[in-house]
Motif scaffolding. Structure first.
Motif, short mmCIF file in Angstrom:
data_model
loop_
_atom_site.label_atom_id
_atom_site.label_comp_id
_atom_site.label_asym_id
_atom_site.label_seq_id
_atom_site.Cartn_x
_atom_site.Cartn_y
_atom_site.Cartn_z
N THR A 41 0.86 -1.18 0.00
CA THR A 41 0.00 0.00 0.00
C THR A 41 0.90 1.23 0.00
O THR A 41 2.13 1.12 -0.10
CB THR A 41 -0.95 0.01 1.21
OG1 THR A 41 -1.91 1.07 1.07
CG2 THR A 41 -0.20 0.18 2.52
N PRO A 91 -4.40 -3.04 3.38
CA PRO A 91 -3.82 -3.64 4.57
C PRO A 91 -3.56 -2.62 5.68
O PRO A 91 -3.26 -1.46 5.40
CB PRO A 91 -2.50 -4.23 4.08
CG PRO A 91 -2.14 -3.37 2.91
CD PRO A 91 -3.43 -2.99 2.26
N ASP A 143 -2.68 -8.22 4.84
CA ASP A 143 -3.99 -8.20 4.20
C ASP A 143 -3.90 -7.84 2.73
O ASP A 143 -4.89 -7.92 2.01
CB ASP A 143 -4.91 -7.20 4.91
CG ASP A 143 -5.16 -7.61 6.35
OD1 ASP A 143 -5.49 -8.78 6.57
OD2 ASP A 143 -5.00 -6.76 7.24
N GLY A 144 -2.74 -7.38 2.29
CA GLY A 144 -2.54 -7.11 0.88
C GLY A 144 -1.96 -8.34 0.20
O GLY A 144 -1.60 -9.32 0.84
N SER A 203 -7.80 -11.40 0.74
CA SER A 203 -7.88 -10.20 1.57
C SER A 203 -8.42 -10.56 2.94
O SER A 203 -8.81 -11.70 3.21
CB SER A 203 -8.80 -9.16 0.91
OG SER A 203 -10.15 -9.59 0.99
N TRP A 233 -11.18 -9.80 3.96
CA TRP A 233 -12.60 -10.14 3.85
C TRP A 233 -12.82 -11.63 3.66
O TRP A 233 -13.76 -12.20 4.22
CB TRP A 233 -13.24 -9.34 2.73
CG TRP A 233 -12.95 -7.88 2.86
CD1 TRP A 233 -12.28 -7.09 1.98
CD2 TRP A 233 -13.26 -7.05 3.99
NE1 TRP A 233 -12.16 -5.81 2.49
CE2 TRP A 233 -12.75 -5.76 3.70
CE3 TRP A 233 -13.91 -7.27 5.20
CZ2 TRP A 233 -12.88 -4.70 4.60
CZ3 TRP A 233 -14.04 -6.21 6.08
CH2 TRP A 233 -13.53 -4.95 5.78
N GLY A 250 -16.53 -6.33 2.93
CA GLY A 250 -15.76 -5.43 2.09
C GLY A 250 -16.59 -4.27 1.59
O GLY A 250 -17.47 -3.76 2.28
N GLY A 284 -6.09 -5.87 -2.61
CA GLY A 284 -7.14 -6.88 -2.53
C GLY A 284 -8.14 -6.83 -3.66
O GLY A 284 -9.15 -7.52 -3.61
N TYR A 285 -7.88 -6.01 -4.70
CA TYR A 285 -8.81 -5.92 -5.83
C TYR A 285 -8.40 -6.90 -6.91
O TYR A 285 -7.22 -7.07 -7.21
CB TYR A 285 -8.80 -4.52 -6.44
CG TYR A 285 -9.35 -3.45 -5.54
CD1 TYR A 285 -10.70 -3.35 -5.28
CD2 TYR A 285 -8.49 -2.51 -4.96
CE1 TYR A 285 -11.20 -2.35 -4.48
CE2 TYR A 285 -8.99 -1.50 -4.16
CZ TYR A 285 -10.34 -1.44 -3.91
OH TYR A 285 -10.83 -0.44 -3.12
#
Length: 312
Positions: A142, A174, A185-186, A198, A200, A257, A309-310
């Protein structure tokens, strides 16, 4: 409108792990998209000189931190507004895509969100500074707040723009403070498909508690608010507002999310905190890297969105 084909693919992907829960989430996404009745509040038409957009910040989380934290520049009981969007793409397309040339021609936009590469027309703005292009941290997956703060202060001090929008990535996962103590989280590009997409999915599949995810979410908000203390002590403006493009769903109505086109209060209710900034010149921004690596290709844009996370 919610991305039906994309969410249907998620159902198929999650069915093995969640069973009927995957269908419940899909049904909620459709229901709260088709039956949307919420009227959004204006963004560009509102009264502000500087608009700070926190990415994916729930109004209740913001109120909790404003009440409990040591942030003298924030109101103790911040107001809320209804966002026109439940995702960043939708917010950019609605707020900026729906604006006329006069509105954007006097607007400087400083952003850490990589969707600026494809979802805005930079030529329509007074100034666009895509800080993520040169200040992305591959280890974190990030962009930290400080490069965005530096670019915002430098832009506003040097520019003759009428208004400024500053778009931070936090508290969007993240979570930088939590990264040392928990799984990232990334997702780095070379690990895509080999680990959790992610936070989520971790919540969906019961691999992480809601309380743990909320703590990480809160710490990421506190991180960016610490930087806003620097920002608002080094900007001269009559009125600044701290808001968000959208919120996050932590399992409300089986949704997780921030899918686009979904009319849930946890996604659409955002903070609206009015601040009075003053440039005390207590900080000199570091923009030494701004000229470097300013023309990343499309593959890098996709990598950085995947870090967040996309799926692109």
């Amino acid at each position: 409108m919610v991305d039906v084909s994309g969410q249907a693919a998620n159902v198929a992907r999650n069915l093995r792990y969640r069973g009927l829960g995957a269908f419940s989430e899909f049904a909620s996404l459709l229901r709260y998209s088709v039956q949307s009745t919420t009227t959004p509040d204006p963004v560009l038409d509102a009264d502000w000189d500087v608009l700070v957009v926190l990415d994916a910040c729930r109004a209740d989380l913001f109120a909790e931190v404003a009440r409990d934290g040591d942030y003298d520049f924030l109101p103790v009981d911040p107001a809320t507004r209804t966002s026109p969007a439940s995702s960043s793409v939708e917010w950019l397309e609605t707020v900026f895509g729906g604006a006329d040339d006069d509105e954007l021609g006097g607007l400087a936009y400083v952003t850490g969100n990589p969707y600026s590469a494809s979802k805005i027309d930079a030529d329509r703005f007074h100034t666009v500074s895509e800080v993520w292009r040169y200040a992305w941290d591959d280890d974190l997956g990030t962009i930290p707040p400080r490069p965005v703060t530096d670019a915002a202060i430098e832009t506003w001090r040097a520019s003759d723009a009428d208004r400024l929008v500053v778009h931070y990535m936090q508290p969007h996962f993240p979570s930088i403070p939590a990264s040392a103590d928990a799984a990232d989280d990334g997702i780095e590009l070379d690990r895509f498909g080999e680990t959790s997409l992610s936070v989520w999915d971790d919540l969906r599949f019961g691999r992480r508690s809601e309380a743990d995810a909320w703590r990480a979410y809160r710490s990421n908000l506190e991180l960016v608010l610490d930087d806003l203390a620097v920002l608002f002590s080094n900007l001269e403006a009559d009125t600044a507002v701290v808001t968000a493009d959208h919120g996050n769903a932590f399992g409300e109505h089986d949704v997780y999310g921030h899918p686009g086109g979904v009319d849930l209060s946890c996604l659409r209710e955002v903070p609206w905190a009015v601040v009075s900034p003053t440039d005390d010149h207590t900080y000199e921004p570091d923009t030494g890297d701004a000229e470097a690596d300013d023309t990343d290709g499309e593959n890098v844009v996709e990598e950085r969105l995947e870090d967040l996370g996309y799926r692109t």
